[in-house]
Enzyme design. Structure first.
Site, short mmCIF file in Angstrom:
data_model
loop_
_atom_site.label_atom_id
_atom_site.label_comp_id
_atom_site.label_asym_id
_atom_site.label_seq_id
_atom_site.Cartn_x
_atom_site.Cartn_y
_atom_site.Cartn_z
N SER A 113 0.80 -1.21 0.00
CA SER A 113 0.00 0.00 0.00
C SER A 113 0.84 1.27 0.00
O SER A 113 1.65 1.49 -0.89
CB SER A 113 -0.96 -0.03 1.18
OG SER A 113 -1.93 0.98 1.03
N HIS A 114 0.70 2.08 1.05
CA HIS A 114 1.36 3.39 1.09
C HIS A 114 2.75 3.31 1.72
O HIS A 114 3.41 4.33 1.86
CB HIS A 114 0.50 4.34 1.90
CG HIS A 114 0.14 3.75 3.23
ND1 HIS A 114 -0.79 2.75 3.35
CD2 HIS A 114 0.65 3.96 4.45
CE1 HIS A 114 -0.85 2.39 4.62
NE2 HIS A 114 0.00 3.11 5.31
N ASP A 277 -2.56 6.30 -3.39
CA ASP A 277 -1.40 5.67 -2.75
C ASP A 277 -0.78 4.58 -3.64
O ASP A 277 -1.16 4.43 -4.80
CB ASP A 277 -1.80 5.10 -1.38
CG ASP A 277 -2.71 3.88 -1.50
OD1 ASP A 277 -3.43 3.78 -2.51
OD2 ASP A 277 -2.69 3.03 -0.59
N ASP A 279 -1.04 1.36 -4.03
CA ASP A 279 -1.88 0.37 -4.72
C ASP A 279 -3.20 0.95 -5.22
O ASP A 279 -4.07 0.20 -5.65
CB ASP A 279 -2.11 -0.85 -3.82
CG ASP A 279 -2.82 -0.50 -2.53
OD1 ASP A 279 -2.66 0.63 -2.04
OD2 ASP A 279 -3.56 -1.36 -2.01
N ASP A 281 -5.79 2.43 -3.73
CA ASP A 281 -7.08 2.35 -3.02
C ASP A 281 -7.34 3.57 -2.13
O ASP A 281 -8.47 3.77 -1.68
CB ASP A 281 -7.24 1.03 -2.25
CG ASP A 281 -6.13 0.78 -1.24
OD1 ASP A 281 -5.20 1.61 -1.14
OD2 ASP A 281 -6.18 -0.28 -0.57
N ARG A 282 -6.33 4.38 -1.88
CA ARG A 282 -6.57 5.57 -1.04
C ARG A 282 -6.74 6.81 -1.89
O ARG A 282 -6.37 6.83 -3.06
CB ARG A 282 -5.38 5.79 -0.09
CG ARG A 282 -5.19 4.67 0.89
CD ARG A 282 -4.16 5.02 1.93
NE ARG A 282 -4.10 3.94 2.91
CZ ARG A 282 -3.72 4.08 4.17
NH1 ARG A 282 -3.33 5.28 4.60
NH2 ARG A 282 -3.71 3.06 4.99
N LYS A 376 -11.58 -0.33 -1.21
CA LYS A 376 -11.66 1.11 -1.33
C LYS A 376 -11.01 1.50 -2.65
O LYS A 376 -10.22 0.75 -3.19
CB LYS A 376 -11.01 1.80 -0.14
CG LYS A 376 -9.57 1.46 0.14
CD LYS A 376 -9.12 2.12 1.44
CE LYS A 376 -7.68 1.82 1.76
NZ LYS A 376 -7.54 0.74 2.76
#
Ligand code: VG1
Ligand code: CO
Length: 543
Positions: A113-114, A277, A279, A281-282, A376
């Site tokens: 992710s982030h 982010d 991947d 999703d944010r 998300k």
């Protein structure tokens, strides 16, 4: 076919956290580490044999190597077909979309992710189930249990396959299809919004930027914003996915996307800016001289659901993670629809989405999304805001102020104490758990503690229970302080403290957040004795 059975023995640290198994790259590079986890997935998820598996990641360092290993293991474990994003890329929401559209038995998403990438950064792997969502706790527990007793893994002896060429190949008996990572997602997202209205907005002098932070959303944002919706070339910044994210931290918040924030400041600032982010999703949403908190964003999209073609006729309900501010609750109450409160982590929205109980859901941690997928979705949030602005035709700051005037404002902040000693963090939480009820009735400044508890969630659809999801202090005036430990960190422990206060007096709506919460912030430090337990006088990150 040359299937090899390789002897192995367990690692004891493969327990998935809030969002899959996340570790240092160096941990994943240990011989058998990735293989053990992946074999544990195949051993426990029986529908994968003979079924379709979706595979892709955020493009970070080690993504390609991991994909080649997983492909050979999938072939050796009887997967019939594997859909892989070209170049090994699939954003998390796109992976969710592909799983659903192609009736896959599940997917493996490679991402941390982030978290920073590169040889010294982090890597991660997450298993998603057939509904396209991250595996629920019962599944991750089974995978973890299996990882503790594993004795062998299966892998095909074969050469690497070419991940660049779109089309069909075979690996042993398994069909491998390299897919355009954007196409299915782009087709789906277009059904959710009024693309004509957005295109008109973007063609009419509206100035915006999208920062892909050299992570996975670059190709998605270019295709959708620039090619399909006609935003000028260059609207998407840092659009090339890089293995180390260009040395940056692909975390869309005010600290890590500082350059983007600067573009929105002053009289010549952009009308709108957004970032996603690692991947995809944010999301972070900015207007000229203003920032929309993720909690407010969910509330505002809920209040305005009728501007979205997919929800023109109404929404059944909404959900937010427990620590997310209660701004959405106020809107839901006014609309007469339920607002569910779930533990942190998107997987807890899955059952509600599958049952058609909710249209939108969100987390304070820059996560917003809807029932179109089971993750998300950063670009969904960006397009939702563009759709809203195309209808509203006024600055983001005005939309925000107008919302606060109608529903009151939830001043909200999250304080993170990062990399603290794990044992100290556990002690702090245990002490809070012991002390909390005794503090009911205590006053901190003008705030009196009402109810305290350790959040326990009973899933309204399948009745499954999740305990110890965060310690809550609910004050008599509606303020709230929540404490929980992060489940995504890779070093030590991170204490997250969430602080909020609902202000309905119109003359007080323009204050600075940290100022407006000053006495609750002091209370948050005193109640949990944070300095004593962690040695920290102040948080490392304030959002
Ligand atoms: C954090 C966030 C949580 C989010 C999770 C995964 O978890 O607080 O809301 O769902 O990251 O996001 P934690 O346990 O560290 O607080 V992502 O973008 O990594 O999939
Ligand atoms: Co993410």
């Amino acid at each position: 076919m040359n299937i090899q059975e390789i002897r192995t023995n367990p690692f004891d640290d493969q327990k998935p956290g809030t969002s899959g198994l996340r570790k240092r790259v160096t941990a994943f590079q240990q011989p058998r580490y990735l293989e053990n986890f992946v074999q544990s997935v195949f051993d426990t998820q029986e529908t994968l044999a003979g079924g379709t598996l979706v595979l892709g990641g955020d493009g970070r360092y080690y993504n390609r190597q991991a994909i080649q290993v997983i492909l050979r293991m999938a072939a050796a474990n009887g997967v019939a077909r594997c859909l892989v994003g070209q170049g090994g890329l699939l954003s998390t929401p796109a992976a969710s979309c592909v799983i659903r559209k192609h009736g896959a038995a599940g997917g493996l998403i490679l991402s941390a992710s982030h978290n920073p990438g590169g040889p010294d950064g982090d890597f991660g792997i997450k298993f998603n189930i057939a509904n396209g969502g991250a595996a629920p706790e019962a599944v991750t527990e089974a995978i973890y249990r299996r990882s503790r007793e594993i004795e062998r893994y299966r892998i095909l002896a074969a050469d690497d396959i070419d991940l660049e060429r779109i089309g069909e190949t075979r690996l042993g008996e398994m069909q491998v299809t390299i897919i355009d990572p954007v196409a299915d997602y782009a087709e789906l997202i277009e059904t959710q919004f009024d693309f004509d209205a957005i295109a008109e907005l973007l063609g009419g002098g509206f100035r915006m930027a999208f920062d892909a932070m050299h992570a996975v959303t670059g190709p998605y944002a270019r295709r959708i914003l620039e090619e399909r919706l006609g935003a000028p070339e260059g609207t998407v910044r840092n659009g090339e996915p890089l293995e180390d994210f260009g040395g940056g931290h692909p975390d869309p918040n005010l600290a890590h996307a500082a350059e983007l924030v600067a573009l929105t400041r002053g009289p010549n600032g952009l009308d709108f800016a957004a970032a996603s982010d690692g991947d995809g999703d944010r999301n972070m949403i900015l207007g000229r001289d203003c920032f929309v908190t993720p909690s407010d964003s969910l509330a505002i999209l809920t209040a305005n659901h009728m501007v979205f073609p997919a929800w023109r006729d109404g929404i059944p309900g909404v959900a937010r993670s427990m620590p997310t501010s209660r701004a959405t609750d106020v809107v839901a109450e006014r609309l007469g629809i339920p607002c569910y409160e779930t533990p942190t982590g998107w997987k807890f929205f899955g059952n509600l989405l599958d049952a058609g109980r909710i249209a939108f859901c969100g987390e304070e941690s820059f996560g917003t999304g809807s029932a179109h997928v089971r993750e998300k979705d950063g670009l969904w949030a960006v397009l939702a805001w563009l759709n809203l602005l195309a209808v509203e035709r006024r600055p983001v700051a005005e939309v925000l102020r107008d919302h606060w005037r109608r529903f009151g404002r939830h001043y909200y902040t999250r304080h993170d104490y990062e990399g603290i000693d794990s044992a100290a963090a556990q002690t702090l939480m245990e002490q809070l758990r012991r002390l909390m009820h005794g503090l009911e009735g205590e006053c901190y400044g003008t705030h009196q503690v009402g109810h305290t508890d350790d959040f326990r969630y009973v899933d309204p659809i399948d009745g499954s229970v999740s305990e110890h999801q965060g310690i809550r202090f609910l004050f008599e005036d509606g303020s709230r302080i929540v404490y929980r430990l992060s489940g995504t960190g890779t070093v030590g422990a991170t204490l997250r403290v969430y602080i909020e206060r609902h202000e309905t007096r119109p003359e007080r709506l323009e204050d600075d957040t940290q100022q407006a919460l000053a006495d609750l912030i002091r209370a948050s430090q005193a109640i949990a004795d944070i300095a004593y337990h962690t040695g920290r006088e102040a948080p490392d990150v304030v959002t």
